[in-house]
Design an enzyme around this catalytic site. Structure first.
Site, PDB file in Angstrom:
ATOM      1  N   ASP A 262       5.926  -3.293  -2.163  1.00  0.00           N
ATOM      2  CA  ASP A 262       6.048  -2.493  -0.959  1.00  0.00           C
ATOM      3  C   ASP A 262       5.149  -3.157   0.080  1.00  0.00           C
ATOM      4  O   ASP A 262       4.279  -3.968  -0.258  1.00  0.00           O
ATOM      5  CB  ASP A 262       5.637  -1.032  -1.227  1.00  0.00           C
ATOM      6  CG  ASP A 262       6.199  -0.106  -0.158  1.00  0.00           C
ATOM      7  OD1 ASP A 262       6.302   1.098  -0.420  1.00  0.00           O
ATOM      8  OD2 ASP A 262       6.567  -0.607   0.927  1.00  0.00           O
TER       9      ASP A 262
HETATM   10  C1  GLC Z   1       7.353   1.149   3.814  1.00  0.00           C
HETATM   11  C2  GLC Z   1       8.041   1.935   2.715  1.00  0.00           C
HETATM   12  C3  GLC Z   1       9.166   1.183   2.063  1.00  0.00           C
HETATM   13  C4  GLC Z   1       9.800   0.291   3.117  1.00  0.00           C
HETATM   14  C5  GLC Z   1       8.790  -0.778   3.465  1.00  0.00           C
HETATM   15  C6  GLC Z   1       9.284  -1.648   4.619  1.00  0.00           C
HETATM   16  O1  GLC Z   1       5.980   1.423   3.831  1.00  0.00           O
HETATM   17  O2  GLC Z   1       7.223   2.497   1.695  1.00  0.00           O
HETATM   18  O3  GLC Z   1      10.092   2.137   1.555  1.00  0.00           O
HETATM   19  O4  GLC Z   1      10.984  -0.291   2.619  1.00  0.00           O
HETATM   20  O5  GLC Z   1       7.515  -0.243   3.798  1.00  0.00           O
HETATM   21  O6  GLC Z   1       9.424  -0.887   5.766  1.00  0.00           O
END
Ligand code: GLC
Length: 735
Positions: A262
């Site tokens: 993430d």
């Molecule tokens: C965010 C989310 C994830 C997302 C990623 C990119 O913090 O937790 O679901 O795909 O970062 O935006």
């Protein structure tokens, strides 16, 4: 010098015997041969560069070899607008307005695998057209508490339903040559302290509740990517977690795809190297403190990793393993010459979204058949509430979109009523007037200086003269509502809505409440309101979908993918577990007693139960039968039940199979969902519905033995129209 250069160039492009393209580009060659060929040609620096971001949503390919970059995109409900190279803010392109599909809670509440395949195919085509080869979705984190801000992005409280519904979505996406990246693996069931909280959960709950949907995504969906979650488990970040990634995901499930962090979920080079992470995104290195301009070189898997390799502190075995998986991802997507070209912003996708919305809307209550609205006799409709007009595709975190259009519930109702009936509007309450998110503007100005009293009085006085009142309320995508990054503060509706609803009910007994939310809410007025609809976040076609159900063009057929508790402490996490825990730790003391599992165990009547949903017609169930009285662990058993449409219009019914283990050495839920089928029946039509199960449906996870156990003894197959509306049962024995 010249000669050397010529040799170098020639070396780079050594052609194989038949003077054809290099092996790694040759799609007639086995993938493993192509991978090894590419690996041989790549330098250590080129390999390391593939492991981490080069921009907010992209990572390097190998330009010298013609291996493309990898481009990721949010999100689960539609394709995020292009962002600036190193920002969350949109880049202001004018060719990237998408179709916004319904939130995944709505998809889940269709209980229809065909809708899930349609969804995946549609959103995958949009990602493909925008040249993204990894879609950062779907999300399948289990609905542990109604306060989790991101539940709207997920598929409810039951692992079996989430598992069945996520598989077709993944297949649909990947048919487009785009990888689905299932998230957030694992145990990301709250937003509070999501970056630091270590989740304490027993193995049985982990395996029976929180992992099954991910396991189905990998083993049946064939997901090409998985996203690690921010939180910790057993003290390790889930993005580089030995237990979840090495032992379970790869060791037990045989996952061969890539693990993507993430954004900002990585914080240790050594763990990232050895605990199964492949691609690092969003790390918080500003670079400038180290006096270098490019922060990306300071990612944990960038220079720090290269330094460890160059010093001999670590070898390159793990590096090659990671690059092999990323190359396979390339061969499946960007280097797959047979993949389709996708399409974007099409009417076809909008209509797909409308269909999914229409199938997902849930009719919770309908006394005296207030619904559907009969436009032949109804002359004056009053719509009340901010959610009748508020855009919901903008905001809520990374799933926020820049949609080509979004039909509001009010506009949908007006368009549908046409000349038949007058549709008036009263605000009723004022909630959140935010007007943009990540630079995407709603174009609305919802600010309203009137007092609560003035807003209420206006709505109530108009309600008195209306033939019917439709209240559109619920939650929205602002902080502490249905939004990433924050959780809700309580079960109650915000912005004084309960008062408005109660007053409207006194003013007009033909009141319909449409709750637009991704979470359960408290309904203290439930006995004063004759009709209630769960409206979800429905995306681009929201207003059309809602109007078609409210006016009866479409017969609602959705059923709840999670329980509506009367009060928070009816819910396991709030009665037995910790929520939200501390910055460091949250204990899932409730274990497997999640959702209806706890309601059943404690005989707590929910406000509306898991699997509940009404129709404009009625269905009658026959008695369930089985093709055998007893079975061995190697057998299958088939249950059959006849269902008849006893009403006067066509409709679809979701028939549910629950299994009960009458005697077990470990405490087990009273019943667990192990099958469902959505059947469409014309008025008067009857169909036989069958469910075939094997011992897997009878098993529980024995943490001590670390295996699934189906204990011989008596079981019951329970047929329900919901988890509490039981139609019939039949006993059988496992020998
Ligand atoms: C965010 C989310 C994830 C997302 C990623 C990119 O913090 O937790 O679901 O795909 O970062 O935006």
């Amino acid at each position: 010098m010249k000669a050397v250069f010529i040799l170098l160039v020639a070396g780079t492009f050594t052609l194989n015997a038949q003077n054809k393209i290099p092996v790694y580009m040759d799609e007639t060659k086995p993938v493993n041969e192509r991978v090894e060929d590419a690996l041989l040609r790549m330098t250590t620096e080129e390999k390391a560069a593939m492991l981490h971001a080069q921009s907010k949503f992209s990572s390097a390919g190998v330009a010298r070899l013609g291996i493309p970059e990898n481009w990721m995109t949010d999100g689960p409900h539609g394709i995020r607008p292009e962002v600036l190279w190193d920002e969350w803010e949109q880049a202001g392109w004018t060719n990237d307005s998408c179709i916004a599909f319904p939130a995944l809670t709505c998809l889940s509440s269709t209980w229809n695998k065909e809708m899930s395949l349609l969804y995946g195919r549609s959103i995958g085509a949009e990602a493909r057209y925008r040249n993204k080869n990894v879609l950062l979705g779907p999300g399948v984190n289990i609905y542990r508490t109604p306060l989790n801000g991101r539940n709207f992005e997920y598929m409810g409280e039951d692992p079996y339903l989430a598992g069945r519904m996520v598989v077709p979505y993944i297949k649909g996406v990947q048919e487009n040559g785009v990888a689905a990246c299932v998230k957030h693996y694992a145990l990301n069931n709250q937003e509070t302290n999501r970056h630091t909280v270590n989740v304490i959960v027993d193995d049985r709950a982990l395996y029976e509740i929180y992992l099954p949907a991910f396991k189905a995504a990998v083993q049946e969906g064939g997901a090409w990517a998985i996203m690690g979650s921010y939180n910790l488990y057993k003290g390790q970040q889930c993005c580089h977690n030995r237990y979840l990634l090495n032992d379970i995901l790869r060791g037990e499930w045989g996952f061969e795809g890539v693990v993507i962090s993430d954004w900002g979920g990585v914080n240790d080079t050594r763990e990232a190297i050895f605990h199964g992470l492949d691609m690092e995104f969003g790390s918080w290195t500003d670079g400038l403190t180290d006096g270098v301009s490019n922060a990306y070189d300071h990612y944990y898997l960038a220079l720090p990793y290269l330094k460890m390799i160059r010093s001999g502190e670590v070898g390159t075995k793990e590096l090659d393993e990671k690059v092999r998986r990323i190359l396979r991802l390339s061969f499946l997507t960007t280097m797959n010459s047979k993949r389709p070209y996708g399409s974007f912003g099409t009417e076809e996708h909008a209509l797909a979204g409308r269909r999914i919305a229409q199938e997902g809307i849930v009719l919770l209550k309908n006394e005296n058949n207030i619904l559907p609205i009969d436009l032949n006799v109804t002359k004056r409709i009053l719509a009340v509430g901010e959610n009748a007009i508020k855009m919901m595709t903008v905001g809520g975190g990374s799933s926020s979109l820049k949609a080509i259009y979004e039909v509001s519930p009010l506009d949908g109702l007006k368009q549908r009523a046409g000349l038949h009936a007058e549709v008036l509007y009263a605000r009723g309450y004022a909630g959140d007037a935010s007007r943009s998110y990540n630079g995407v503007k709603t174009g609305q100005n919802l600010s309203d200086s009137r007092s609560e009293r003035e807003l209420l009085d206006e709505a109530v006085s108009m309600a008195k003269d209306a033939d019917i009142v439709i209240f559109f309320g619920g939650l929205n995508k602002s902080d502490f509502q249905d939004s990433e990054g924050t959780d809700r503060k309580g079960l109650e509706l915000p912005y004084n809505q309960d008062k408005v609803i109660t007053e409207l009910a006194k003013a007009n007994n033909k009141l319909v409440v449409v709750n637009i939310s991704g979470n359960a809410v408290a309904m203290p007025w439930v006995n004063q309101v004759p009709a209630i609809v769960q409206g979800w976040y429905l995306g681009t076609e929201a207003g059309h979908a809602l109007a078609s159900v409210l006016t009866g063009d479409v017969n609602p057929s959705g059923k709840l993918p999670f329980s509506f508790p009367v009060k928070l402490t009816d819910n396991g996490a709030h009665a037995m577990g910790e929520f939200p825990g501390t910055k460091e730790e949250v204990k899932y003391n409730e274990g497997i007693w999640v959702g209806y599992r706890r309601h059943d165990a404690k005989k707590i009547k929910p406000l509306f139960s898991f699997g509940h949903g009404l129709s404009y017609t009625t269905f009658e169930y026959g008695k369930v039968s089985a093709d055998r009285k007893e079975m061995t662990a190697n057998d299958k058993i088939t249950f059959t039940v006849n269902v008849k449409n006893t009403g006067n219009r066509e409709g679809a019914e979701i028939v549910q199979l629950y299994i009960r283990d009458l005697k077990s050495s470990l405490p087990r839920p009273v019943k667990e969902l192990k099958g469902f089928d959505k059947i469409r029946l014309n008025a008067g039509e009857e169909k036989a519905v069958t469910f075939t199960i094997d011992k897997e449906a009878l098993s529980y996870f024995d943490a001590d033995k670390h295996e699934w156990i189906a204990e011989p003894g008596d079981f019951e197959a329970i047929i329900g129209a919901s988890s509490t509306d039981i139609k019939s049962k039949i006993g059988f024995k496992l020998k």
